[in-house]
Design an enzyme around this catalytic site. Sequence first.
Site, short mmCIF file in Angstrom:
data_model
loop_
_atom_site.label_atom_id
_atom_site.label_comp_id
_atom_site.label_asym_id
_atom_site.label_seq_id
_atom_site.Cartn_x
_atom_site.Cartn_y
_atom_site.Cartn_z
N HIS A 44 6.75 -11.72 -8.74
CA HIS A 44 5.67 -12.68 -8.99
C HIS A 44 5.99 -13.51 -10.23
O HIS A 44 6.42 -12.97 -11.27
CB HIS A 44 4.36 -11.95 -9.29
CG HIS A 44 3.81 -11.13 -8.16
ND1 HIS A 44 2.75 -11.53 -7.39
CD2 HIS A 44 4.17 -9.91 -7.69
CE1 HIS A 44 2.47 -10.60 -6.50
NE2 HIS A 44 3.31 -9.59 -6.66
N HIS A 81 9.48 -8.55 -3.70
CA HIS A 81 9.13 -9.88 -4.22
C HIS A 81 8.81 -9.78 -5.70
O HIS A 81 8.33 -8.76 -6.19
CB HIS A 81 7.94 -10.48 -3.45
CG HIS A 81 6.73 -9.61 -3.42
ND1 HIS A 81 6.60 -8.55 -2.54
CD2 HIS A 81 5.60 -9.62 -4.17
CE1 HIS A 81 5.45 -7.95 -2.76
NE2 HIS A 81 4.82 -8.58 -3.74
P1 5GP Z 1 2.00 -7.32 -4.09
O1 5GP Z 1 0.64 -6.78 -4.39
O2 5GP Z 1 2.58 -6.72 -2.83
O3 5GP Z 1 2.93 -7.26 -5.26
O4 5GP Z 1 1.77 -8.85 -3.84
C1 5GP Z 1 1.73 -9.45 -2.57
C2 5GP Z 1 1.41 -10.91 -2.78
O5 5GP Z 1 1.68 -11.58 -1.57
C3 5GP Z 1 -0.06 -11.15 -3.13
O6 5GP Z 1 -0.13 -11.90 -4.33
C4 5GP Z 1 -0.59 -11.92 -1.93
O7 5GP Z 1 -1.52 -12.91 -2.29
C5 5GP Z 1 0.68 -12.52 -1.34
N1 5GP Z 1 0.64 -12.71 0.11
C6 5GP Z 1 0.23 -11.80 1.03
N2 5GP Z 1 0.38 -12.30 2.28
C7 5GP Z 1 0.87 -13.55 2.13
C8 5GP Z 1 1.24 -14.58 3.07
O8 5GP Z 1 1.11 -14.45 4.28
N3 5GP Z 1 1.73 -15.73 2.56
C9 5GP Z 1 1.88 -15.91 1.20
N4 5GP Z 1 2.37 -17.09 0.83
N5 5GP Z 1 1.56 -14.97 0.30
C10 5GP Z 1 1.05 -13.81 0.75
#
Ligand code: 5GP
Length: 136
Positions: free
Chosen positions: A101, A99
């Site tokens: 951001h 993903h």
């Molecule tokens: P990472 O740290 O893996 O780059 O970011 C994961 C992102 O996914 C975080 O910003 C977190 O808030 C978001 N996230 C985690 N679980 C969920 C979910 O169930 N639904 C949504 N919409 N976002 C999520």
Amino acid sequence: MGNCIFCEIAEGRIPSIRVYEDEDFIVLMDINPLTVGHILLITRQHYVTTLEVPNNILAKALPLAKQLAEAAILGVGAPAFNIFINNGPESGQAVHHWHLHIVPRKEPGELPLKPGAPADLTKLPFVAATIRDNLK
Ligand code: 5GP
Ligand code: ZN
């Protein structure tokens, strides 16, 4: 892919507030946003880091991120934004499904490499709508 929250979201088994989707990507409101309008561009298919994502998909991701960033900053009235991808646990990646951001920025300062506070779920659909309305 078992036990992957973003696969569950992509397959519609877990709800999400979507801003956009096409055959390759889904764009949703981050549930623990770093700022108002924080959105995630996720692949429909399960890939863990950028190293796994096929180049033809990656080549579509940045132009789409650009469109979304423009819509997000217009939607929430922010002058700036961050775009970033965490790759691997040591980088701060918590969800092991690729993903990107997009984080609108109104205030200077460092972004933490961890999720923000839980979103106000009564307001999140309206934030999503303002971003959607600004998508060209
Ligand atoms: P990472 O740290 O893996 O780059 O970011 C994961 C992102 O996914 C975080 O910003 C977190 O808030 C978001 N996230 C985690 N679980 C969920 C979910 O169930 N639904 C949504 N919409 N976002 C999520
Ligand atoms: Zn997945």
